[in-house]
Design a protein around this motif. Structure first.
Motif, PDB file in Angstrom:
ATOM      1  N   ARG A 185      31.896 -43.086  -9.205  1.00  0.00           N
ATOM      2  CA  ARG A 185      31.764 -42.027  -9.941  1.00  0.00           C
ATOM      3  C   ARG A 185      33.231 -41.039 -10.261  1.00  0.00           C
ATOM      4  O   ARG A 185      32.513 -40.007 -11.299  1.00  0.00           O
ATOM      5  CB  ARG A 185      30.878 -41.292  -8.804  1.00  0.00           C
ATOM      6  CG  ARG A 185      29.027 -41.428  -8.695  1.00  0.00           C
ATOM      7  CD  ARG A 185      28.597 -41.319  -7.726  1.00  0.00           C
ATOM      8  NE  ARG A 185      27.031 -40.981  -7.868  1.00  0.00           N
ATOM      9  CZ  ARG A 185      26.467 -42.728  -7.623  1.00  0.00           C
ATOM     10  NH1 ARG A 185      27.424 -43.436  -6.573  1.00  0.00           N
ATOM     11  NH2 ARG A 185      25.577 -43.015  -7.779  1.00  0.00           N
ATOM     12  N   ASP A 186      33.482 -40.593  -9.311  1.00  0.00           N
ATOM     13  CA  ASP A 186      34.840 -40.369  -9.537  1.00  0.00           C
ATOM     14  C   ASP A 186      36.017 -40.527 -10.295  1.00  0.00           C
ATOM     15  O   ASP A 186      36.622 -41.383  -9.807  1.00  0.00           O
ATOM     16  CB  ASP A 186      35.432 -39.453  -8.062  1.00  0.00           C
ATOM     17  CG  ASP A 186      36.649 -38.046  -8.229  1.00  0.00           C
ATOM     18  OD1 ASP A 186      36.140 -38.035  -8.880  1.00  0.00           O
ATOM     19  OD2 ASP A 186      36.714 -38.028  -7.421  1.00  0.00           O
ATOM     20  N   PRO A 187      36.493 -39.628 -11.666  1.00  0.00           N
ATOM     21  CA  PRO A 187      37.373 -39.432 -12.232  1.00  0.00           C
ATOM     22  C   PRO A 187      38.957 -39.565 -11.962  1.00  0.00           C
ATOM     23  O   PRO A 187      39.806 -39.905 -12.374  1.00  0.00           O
ATOM     24  CB  PRO A 187      36.843 -39.310 -13.198  1.00  0.00           C
ATOM     25  CG  PRO A 187      36.943 -38.070 -12.801  1.00  0.00           C
ATOM     26  CD  PRO A 187      35.617 -38.515 -11.948  1.00  0.00           C
ATOM     27  N   ASP A 216      32.688 -32.673  -3.040  1.00  0.00           N
ATOM     28  CA  ASP A 216      31.854 -33.891  -2.624  1.00  0.00           C
ATOM     29  C   ASP A 216      31.424 -33.707  -1.318  1.00  0.00           C
ATOM     30  O   ASP A 216      32.283 -33.206  -0.286  1.00  0.00           O
ATOM     31  CB  ASP A 216      31.731 -34.892  -3.543  1.00  0.00           C
ATOM     32  CG  ASP A 216      33.018 -35.736  -3.050  1.00  0.00           C
ATOM     33  OD1 ASP A 216      33.663 -35.333  -2.262  1.00  0.00           O
ATOM     34  OD2 ASP A 216      33.612 -35.988  -4.023  1.00  0.00           O
ATOM     35  N   GLU A 218      39.827 -30.747  -3.588  1.00  0.00           N
ATOM     36  CA  GLU A 218      40.221 -29.876  -4.845  1.00  0.00           C
ATOM     37  C   GLU A 218      40.830 -28.670  -4.123  1.00  0.00           C
ATOM     38  O   GLU A 218      40.299 -28.042  -2.900  1.00  0.00           O
ATOM     39  CB  GLU A 218      39.349 -30.306  -5.513  1.00  0.00           C
ATOM     40  CG  GLU A 218      38.047 -28.930  -5.615  1.00  0.00           C
ATOM     41  CD  GLU A 218      36.684 -28.441  -6.449  1.00  0.00           C
ATOM     42  OE1 GLU A 218      37.071 -29.116  -7.628  1.00  0.00           O
ATOM     43  OE2 GLU A 218      36.480 -27.510  -6.315  1.00  0.00           O
ATOM     44  N   GLN A 227      39.842 -18.549  -6.934  1.00  0.00           N
ATOM     45  CA  GLN A 227      39.665 -17.482  -6.092  1.00  0.00           C
ATOM     46  C   GLN A 227      38.078 -17.251  -6.650  1.00  0.00           C
ATOM     47  O   GLN A 227      38.348 -17.600  -8.116  1.00  0.00           O
ATOM     48  CB  GLN A 227      40.280 -16.606  -6.841  1.00  0.00           C
ATOM     49  CG  GLN A 227      41.954 -16.046  -5.575  1.00  0.00           C
ATOM     50  CD  GLN A 227      41.065 -15.528  -4.176  1.00  0.00           C
ATOM     51  OE1 GLN A 227      39.942 -15.514  -3.553  1.00  0.00           O
ATOM     52  NE2 GLN A 227      42.092 -15.679  -2.859  1.00  0.00           N
ATOM     53  N   GLN A 271      35.855 -19.141  -6.530  1.00  0.00           N
ATOM     54  CA  GLN A 271      34.502 -20.286  -7.255  1.00  0.00           C
ATOM     55  C   GLN A 271      33.903 -20.346  -6.301  1.00  0.00           C
ATOM     56  O   GLN A 271      33.397 -19.975  -5.514  1.00  0.00           O
ATOM     57  CB  GLN A 271      35.505 -21.204  -7.054  1.00  0.00           C
ATOM     58  CG  GLN A 271      35.518 -21.865  -5.761  1.00  0.00           C
ATOM     59  CD  GLN A 271      36.683 -23.445  -5.637  1.00  0.00           C
ATOM     60  OE1 GLN A 271      37.858 -23.904  -6.503  1.00  0.00           O
ATOM     61  NE2 GLN A 271      35.395 -24.716  -5.503  1.00  0.00           N
ATOM     62  N   LEU A 272      32.900 -21.697  -7.011  1.00  0.00           N
ATOM     63  CA  LEU A 272      31.502 -21.208  -5.175  1.00  0.00           C
ATOM     64  C   LEU A 272      31.637 -22.823  -5.231  1.00  0.00           C
ATOM     65  O   LEU A 272      32.315 -23.900  -5.653  1.00  0.00           O
ATOM     66  CB  LEU A 272      30.432 -21.271  -6.266  1.00  0.00           C
ATOM     67  CG  LEU A 272      29.797 -20.553  -7.298  1.00  0.00           C
ATOM     68  CD1 LEU A 272      28.697 -20.509  -8.040  1.00  0.00           C
ATOM     69  CD2 LEU A 272      29.258 -19.116  -6.440  1.00  0.00           C
ATOM     70  N   TRP A 273      30.787 -23.302  -3.970  1.00  0.00           N
ATOM     71  CA  TRP A 273      30.985 -24.494  -2.999  1.00  0.00           C
ATOM     72  C   TRP A 273      30.079 -25.375  -3.774  1.00  0.00           C
ATOM     73  O   TRP A 273      28.808 -25.916  -4.060  1.00  0.00           O
ATOM     74  CB  TRP A 273      30.413 -24.175  -2.006  1.00  0.00           C
ATOM     75  CG  TRP A 273      31.404 -25.892  -0.869  1.00  0.00           C
ATOM     76  CD1 TRP A 273      32.323 -26.446  -1.679  1.00  0.00           C
ATOM     77  CD2 TRP A 273      29.732 -26.427   0.291  1.00  0.00           C
ATOM     78  NE1 TRP A 273      32.049 -27.405  -0.522  1.00  0.00           N
ATOM     79  CE2 TRP A 273      31.192 -27.338   0.134  1.00  0.00           C
ATOM     80  CE3 TRP A 273      29.299 -25.697   0.364  1.00  0.00           C
ATOM     81  CZ2 TRP A 273      31.004 -28.258   2.077  1.00  0.00           C
ATOM     82  CZ3 TRP A 273      28.667 -26.390   1.717  1.00  0.00           C
ATOM     83  CH2 TRP A 273      29.887 -27.775   2.103  1.00  0.00           C
ATOM     84  N   VAL A 274      30.787 -26.302  -5.065  1.00  0.00           N
ATOM     85  CA  VAL A 274      29.701 -27.407  -5.970  1.00  0.00           C
ATOM     86  C   VAL A 274      29.120 -28.516  -5.169  1.00  0.00           C
ATOM     87  O   VAL A 274      28.179 -29.077  -5.298  1.00  0.00           O
ATOM     88  CB  VAL A 274      31.537 -28.261  -7.206  1.00  0.00           C
ATOM     89  CG1 VAL A 274      31.288 -27.240  -7.972  1.00  0.00           C
ATOM     90  CG2 VAL A 274      32.000 -28.786  -6.094  1.00  0.00           C
ATOM     91  N   TYR A 325      27.997 -27.697  -2.521  1.00  0.00           N
ATOM     92  CA  TYR A 325      26.535 -27.425  -1.916  1.00  0.00           C
ATOM     93  C   TYR A 325      24.602 -27.980  -1.882  1.00  0.00           C
ATOM     94  O   TYR A 325      24.301 -28.462  -0.808  1.00  0.00           O
ATOM     95  CB  TYR A 325      26.387 -25.563  -2.222  1.00  0.00           C
ATOM     96  CG  TYR A 325      25.041 -24.983  -1.628  1.00  0.00           C
ATOM     97  CD1 TYR A 325      24.515 -24.882   0.351  1.00  0.00           C
ATOM     98  CD2 TYR A 325      24.026 -24.950  -2.630  1.00  0.00           C
ATOM     99  CE1 TYR A 325      23.678 -24.224  -0.009  1.00  0.00           C
ATOM    100  CE2 TYR A 325      22.958 -24.062  -1.649  1.00  0.00           C
ATOM    101  CZ  TYR A 325      23.088 -23.654  -0.751  1.00  0.00           C
ATOM    102  OH  TYR A 325      22.099 -22.802   0.006  1.00  0.00           O
ATOM    103  N   GLN A 352      24.674 -30.969  -2.337  1.00  0.00           N
ATOM    104  CA  GLN A 352      24.861 -32.681  -2.034  1.00  0.00           C
ATOM    105  C   GLN A 352      24.634 -32.889  -0.565  1.00  0.00           C
ATOM    106  O   GLN A 352      24.081 -33.034   0.403  1.00  0.00           O
ATOM    107  CB  GLN A 352      25.938 -33.284  -2.196  1.00  0.00           C
ATOM    108  CG  GLN A 352      25.752 -34.637  -2.022  1.00  0.00           C
ATOM    109  CD  GLN A 352      27.805 -35.248  -2.804  1.00  0.00           C
ATOM    110  OE1 GLN A 352      28.699 -34.649  -2.723  1.00  0.00           O
ATOM    111  NE2 GLN A 352      27.073 -36.895  -3.366  1.00  0.00           N
ATOM    112  N   LYS A 400      33.083 -18.799   3.188  1.00  0.00           N
ATOM    113  CA  LYS A 400      32.930 -18.878   4.554  1.00  0.00           C
ATOM    114  C   LYS A 400      31.418 -18.492   5.631  1.00  0.00           C
ATOM    115  O   LYS A 400      31.180 -19.413   6.285  1.00  0.00           O
ATOM    116  CB  LYS A 400      33.985 -18.162   5.137  1.00  0.00           C
ATOM    117  CG  LYS A 400      35.655 -18.301   4.888  1.00  0.00           C
ATOM    118  CD  LYS A 400      36.656 -17.824   5.703  1.00  0.00           C
ATOM    119  CE  LYS A 400      37.970 -18.352   4.953  1.00  0.00           C
ATOM    120  NZ  LYS A 400      39.070 -16.908   5.941  1.00  0.00           N
TER     121      LYS A 400
END
Lengths: 76, 462
Positions: free
Chosen positions: B12-14, B117, B139, B143, B145-148, B150, B152, B233
């Motif tokens: 999945r992860d490149p 992830d 990663e 500043q 950024q959202l929690w990608v 979330y 999952q 946070k």
């Protein structure tokens, strides 16, 4: 005490107004449109709650420290 | 020995992938992940997480071992004794895995990184504790950024724990159907109405599910969405409170009080323990699978000798009790897992190769099958030859207890059904098992009609 109120107010205000930075999502997982938008919606609330929590713990530790010092002084 | 090549699940992860070479497992880190990996190491986040027992340790090895030209580095992670999956975990195991994930996220944030992830499959139990096995899950935090991860996290941890806590402990079995965690709309519809009154479940599951449904067929621009560090946070803190607030207390179940409700005398139980210990000392295995382990009473005979032991049982309450005991005693060599032996974990995922079946994760040096045979042969109508055939695929040595028909536990199983088992006799048992195993020793358990056997799979005798 004034210091605490100012601190908490400042971070809540900063958070509610969302200081904006350019950010492009680049993830190998699809974070999901609905999840992203919902996250943004609750972000301010969660940040505010955390600010209150931090503020409250500072108050508690301030009074703990105050009484602890008091007890120490009495022991002496 | 595992065949050389890239692991089928690692696609999945490149950022990189896992591969086997000469029986050892390695991880290739691709050039695309260089910046993040270097930051993980140079910021000392790697050191902090390894020291806290939250991330699998690794050593950097010769990059010449790499499998493709995209390689930046090759690392050799510490091998995991036994890979287990969330559908095999008890409530507290999944909860501990969730809390470990959030702890990792919090620490990562302190070092300017974030989890990209949050798969429950990235967490494994080693030496009794959950830890992250995917070194490439980080990663650099930017500043705003959202929690990608979330979505999952909610699907892999919060939703299944809420369902197990509020609805039914067996609902973690949905993991066997849904490879990427429990769909939130399904969790929302299954959870009782009172969970709408819990702010954390209302937001992270119910309203989150509504939002997913609302935007499912809409093209919305998400690339310019952002949030502050405090909000980031705050979400992690809120999720942590939600997870901590979920609990499950095992009620009285069929097996949870088994040892208090059996026809064993104290002497017979002690004698059985002594025999099991003697048999284990004879074979000195490196790994033991205890099948039908209940709360791990006999598993601990092996694990206390320093042998890596997997303690399987079908009852979620027994597995939960077993795991709580592991935590209380800080045990390092025993891993309790949930398993229905009559329907063991199958291979699942893409091409049925992402998550391995129970048998693919074996064989164990030794299997314990104590007070188990009657449940397989009578409750599940399995002929002895099928049972022997199965054991021959999962172990080299077998310590098995034969429970005769006149035993009260067998009589209990036959009380409500016709006895259609004329072949359920010790002589037939020995004869059928002798097709697959050599009987090395046997001993009657004092104060009972039961017999304990030590067998060695044919072709593996020393």
């Amino acid at each position: 005490m004034v210091y605490f109120i100012n601190f908490a107010e400042a971070i809540v205000i900063l958070d509610v107004f969302h200081i904006t930075f350019y950010y492009k999502l680049c993830a190998y997982l699809d974070p999901g449109t609905g999840s992203i938008i919902f996250q943004v919606i609750i972000a301010g609330l969660c940040g505010g709650l955390l600010a209150v929590k931090i503020f409250w713990s500072k108050i508690k530790s301030f009074f703990k420290g105050f009484f602890f010092k008091g007890n120490k002084a009495e022991e002496k | 020995m595992k065949a050389d090549g890239i692991l089928p699940a690692s696609f999945r992860d490149p950022s990189g992938f896992l591969f086997y070479r000469d029986g050892a497992i390695y991880r290739q880190i691709n050039t695309a992940y260089k910046e993040n990996y270097d930051h993980l190491v140079s910021s000392r986040l790697y050191d902090a997480l390894v020291k806290a027992g939250l991330l699998i340790p690794h050593e950097e090895v010769d990059v010449a071992l790499s499998q493709s030209a995209a390689a930046y580095k090759v690392i050799k992670p510490q091998p995991v004794t036994f890979i287990s999956y969330p559908y095999e975990w008890s409530f507290s195991q999944l909860k501990m895995a969730a809390l470990a994930t959030l702890e990792i996220q919090k620490k990562a944030f302190d070092y300017g990184m974030s989890l990209k992830d949050c798969s429950a499959y990235n967490i494994q139990f080693m030496n009794g504790k959950p830890l992250l096995i995917d070194t490439l899950s980080f990663e650099k935090y930017i500043q705003g950024q959202l929690w990608v991860a979330y979505r999952q996290f909610c699907q892999h941890f919060l939703a299944p724990l809420a369902l197990m806590s509020y609805k039914d402990i067996r609902l973690n079995q949905f993991f066997r159907i849904y490879i990427d965690g429990i769909p939130l709309d399904m969790a929302s519809s299954l959870l009782p109405c009172r969970t709408w009154l819990k702010p954390s479940l209302l937001s992270h599951i119910h309203l989150h599910a509504k939002s997913q449904k609302h935007y499912a067929d809409k093209a919305a621009v998400t690339s310019n969405r952002k949030m502050t560090q405090l909000s980031f946070k705050g979400i992690i803190d809120n999720l942590e409170s939600a997870i901590k607030g979920l609990n499950w207390h095992p009620a009285h179940t069929e097996w949870a009080d088994y040892y208090e409700d059996t026809n064993y005398s104290a002497d017979a139980l002690e004698h059985k323990k002594k025999l099991v210990a003697e048999f284990i000392d004879q074979i000195r295995p490196k790994s033991v699978w205890d099948l039908g382990a209940n709360d791990g009473l006999f598993s601990r005979i092996a694990s206390d000798k320093g042998i890596k032991t997997i303690s399987f049982d079908v009852d979620p309450a027994a597995v939960e009790k077993n795991y709580l005991k592991c935590i209380e005693k800080k045990e390092r060599n025993i891993l309790p897992l949930l398993l229905d032996l009559t329907n063991p974990s199958p291979p699942i995922g893409w091409q049925n190769t992402e998550r391995l079946s129970l048998q693919q994760r074996g064989p164990a040096d030794t299997a314990l099958a104590l007070a188990l045979i009657h449940h397989l042969a009578i409750s599940n109508n399995l002929p002895f030859n099928k049972i022997a055939d199965f054991f021959a695929t999962i172990c080299s040595s077998l310590i098995i207890e034969f429970v005769p028909k006149n035993d009260s536990q067998v009589q209990r199983l036959l009380a409500t059904r016709e006895d259609i088992f004329p072949n359920y006799r010790q002589q037939v048992f020995e004869s059928e098992f002798s097709s697959y195993f050599t009987i090395r020793s046997s001993a009657k358990i004092k104060g009972s009609e039961r017999t304990l056997y030590l067998m060695r799979r044919k072709g593996t005798e020393v």
